[in-house]
Write an enzyme that holds these catalytic residues in place. Sequence first.
Site, PDB file in Angstrom:
ATOM      1  N   GLU A 288       0.827  -1.203   0.000  1.00  0.00           N
ATOM      2  CA  GLU A 288       0.000   0.000   0.000  1.00  0.00           C
ATOM      3  C   GLU A 288       0.866   1.260   0.000  1.00  0.00           C
ATOM      4  O   GLU A 288       0.730   2.121   0.872  1.00  0.00           O
ATOM      5  CB  GLU A 288      -0.971  -0.019   1.181  1.00  0.00           C
ATOM      6  N   ASP A 367      -8.639  -9.016   3.918  1.00  0.00           N
ATOM      7  CA  ASP A 367      -8.450  -7.920   4.868  1.00  0.00           C
ATOM      8  C   ASP A 367      -9.546  -7.864   5.935  1.00  0.00           C
ATOM      9  O   ASP A 367     -10.414  -7.002   5.875  1.00  0.00           O
ATOM     10  CB  ASP A 367      -8.416  -6.587   4.107  1.00  0.00           C
ATOM     11  N   GLU A 395     -12.918  -2.385  11.966  1.00  0.00           N
ATOM     12  CA  GLU A 395     -12.918  -1.632  10.710  1.00  0.00           C
ATOM     13  C   GLU A 395     -14.038  -2.065   9.777  1.00  0.00           C
ATOM     14  O   GLU A 395     -14.769  -1.238   9.244  1.00  0.00           O
ATOM     15  CB  GLU A 395     -11.553  -1.789  10.014  1.00  0.00           C
TER      16      GLU A 395
HETATM   17  C1  BDP Z   1      -6.314  -2.197   6.057  1.00  0.00           C
HETATM   18  C2  BDP Z   1      -6.593  -0.824   6.534  1.00  0.00           C
HETATM   19  C3  BDP Z   1      -5.445   0.107   6.403  1.00  0.00           C
HETATM   20  C4  BDP Z   1      -4.205  -0.528   6.998  1.00  0.00           C
HETATM   21  C5  BDP Z   1      -3.955  -1.851   6.332  1.00  0.00           C
HETATM   22  C6  BDP Z   1      -2.825  -2.640   6.988  1.00  0.00           C
HETATM   23  O1  BDP Z   1      -7.712  -0.330   5.810  1.00  0.00           O
HETATM   24  O2  BDP Z   1      -5.765   1.292   7.062  1.00  0.00           O
HETATM   25  O3  BDP Z   1      -3.093   0.292   6.861  1.00  0.00           O
HETATM   26  O4  BDP Z   1      -5.080  -2.666   6.465  1.00  0.00           O
HETATM   27  O5  BDP Z   1      -3.124  -3.597   7.672  1.00  0.00           O
HETATM   28  O6  BDP Z   1      -7.252  -2.997   6.666  1.00  0.00           O
HETATM   29  O7  BDP Z   1      -1.665  -2.315   6.793  1.00  0.00           O
END
Ligand code: BDP
Length: 681
Positions: A288, A367, A395
């Site tokens: 990311e 996720d 989340e």
């Molecule tokens: C996702 C989240 C994000 C996190 C990412 C992570 O939306 O904010 O940075 O995972 O785990 O669930 O790195």
Amino acid sequence: GDGYLAWLQYRRITAGTNVDQYAAYNHLVVTEQDDVVIRSAVNELTQGMEGITGRKVSISGKTETTPSIIIGTFGTGLAIDKSFSTGVSDAVKAEGYALQTDSITGNIAIGAATPAGVLYGVFHLLRIMGTGGSVHNLNILENPVNQLRMINQWDNMDGSVERGYAGKSIFYEDNRVTSNLQRIQDYARLLASSGINAIAINNVNVHRVESRLLTEFLPDVAKLAAIFRAYAIKLFLSVNYASTIEIGGLSSADPLDSDVREWWRTAASEIYAEIPDFGGFLVKADSENRPGPFTYGRDHADGANMLAEALKPHGGIVIWRCFVYNCKQDWRDRTTDRARAAYDHFQPLDGRFMDNVILQVKNGPIDFQVREPVSPLLGAMPKTNQVIEFQIAQEYTGQQRHVCYLIPQWKKIMDFDTQLQGEGTTIQRIVEGDVHGNPYSGFAAVSNIGNDTNWTGHLLAQANLYGYGRLAWNPEMSAEEIAMEWITLTFGTNELLVQTILNILMNSWVIYESYTAPLGVGFMVNPDHHYGPNVDGYEYSMWGTYHFADCYGMGVDRTTATGTGYTSQYARINMELYESLESCPDELLLFFHHVPYNHVLHSGKTVIQHIYDTHFEGAERAAGLLDAWKLVKGQVDEEAYQHVANRLAEQAEHAKEWRDRINTYFLRKSGIADQWGRTIY
Ligand code: BDP
């Protein structure tokens, strides 16, 4: 009241058959006084006993009156040593404890191999009293099942919390470490009381300012480490992989570059000079848009080993996250599958990581959705340390505005049989280190707390934090047992109240699932903040989370025969289970298969009718939670009553929105009417 004391209420117990027993204990014998963790144990026990019995507790080094409570580590004094047979003391491992009542003197002894064990034993005794149990004839020996029991804070130094649903950070404000250390100490107590032994205090997405925790802010970090140390919790920092560039003045972060390696060795030495028991680094790299070793044509093992080498002389560890995938996918390209990514990236590297590297693997391949299969990477790297990662923060499960007790979900994951070494190779056994015998294993999870007075926003979300620690300590506990403990410690023993909350918690995950994304398909949330329904929110974006719904059907074909081949990442028997439409469990059908709307499930319903039915029922059951809660008005203090009532009312409303959006969308797409003729907008 306001929920701040959470499960450490230590409220005066006046009713119940065992109250008189507790009042007899107002003398505490401590065989060693000069250890910080023992001091925390003593403070906790005196505070707890005084709260529960209403009597002052005296402390001394030897047994003066009986019955007394005697606490200490083995080998530190006669009082503790003569309380236990060598058989018992030998069976107590590093963080474990023995807790016994002497049948003649009535003395209660808590003995352990380490001060941490003493602290855990003290919390156990207080749990017994806090839930009204008998302290006669205690004969308990506990060792934690999992070695690493870690919390990850996603706190940023500007005071925000990534995916935080309970206010702002308790650690930082205005790009500084807070001066309100009391709140942090109270958090440490809560964590230790549930069995947590490690914490990473900043977000895995590390910005420039947090990189300076390694350097300029190190004295502040040392203060925080001291607070957690007193509760036997090791402190870790999340680090930016490219710190050498970000704050180090170098032009490279190549893990094979000798200047880069030297910078990290120096950084580590400086940290350990301030914090001798520093835990190590947590790293999100090449994920990311975070920097990582890929930039230099290196792989994750190169990156992790560079940091591991710097920490190794000090006994530190690197926890390297496996949440790595291409977040710039083309939705039209069906050959890439985000679900495959963690396994594809990491599994081939088995055997290449240093022994002080741990890979942290999210529980599912996508996720933290309400329902996902178990990550096939867990257990698939026999020569590599792994920990499982959960998300206590809700989340994707209602953001602590909806109630969603997550322990049943985690239990289901623990029970999953990977079949990697034949039948019975469960995730639980893999995670506890029993299958591959690597030096490190255990649990990590994203915290759900913030500076809201009640810590978690929704009061009932405290159960997830408590439950996480308890499950990490002993995954044999059932979700119901954990819930009962938490409810009783938090709210007392009123039977109607206890039963009502238990029912709410135990049904909440399934209810949440039923009015949100169906049959394991996931997402369908609003982009960015991830709250509320939006079926196509991510459908034509680059994040790799698709449902492929059209007028004929929906779901993701992840089979090996015709789809992305994700199923082949599992052991053969599980691969076959998921591969075939006949055997794939309904709850994960759309995760693994693309099917027409009139495909008939094992339940006998068609997919489309299942969607309608679960969404109508789910919204109704959400409203039912509020109705159930209304019956306890007057049985629980008014502030807590109102707070929970408000959240449940919001949930009931929002569940209707979910129902209507999802049902309408699929009615329009499929053109197939609800069999029962209910109104769909
Ligand atoms: C996702 C989240 C994000 C996190 C990412 C992570 O939306 O904010 O940075 O995972 O785990 O669930 O790195």
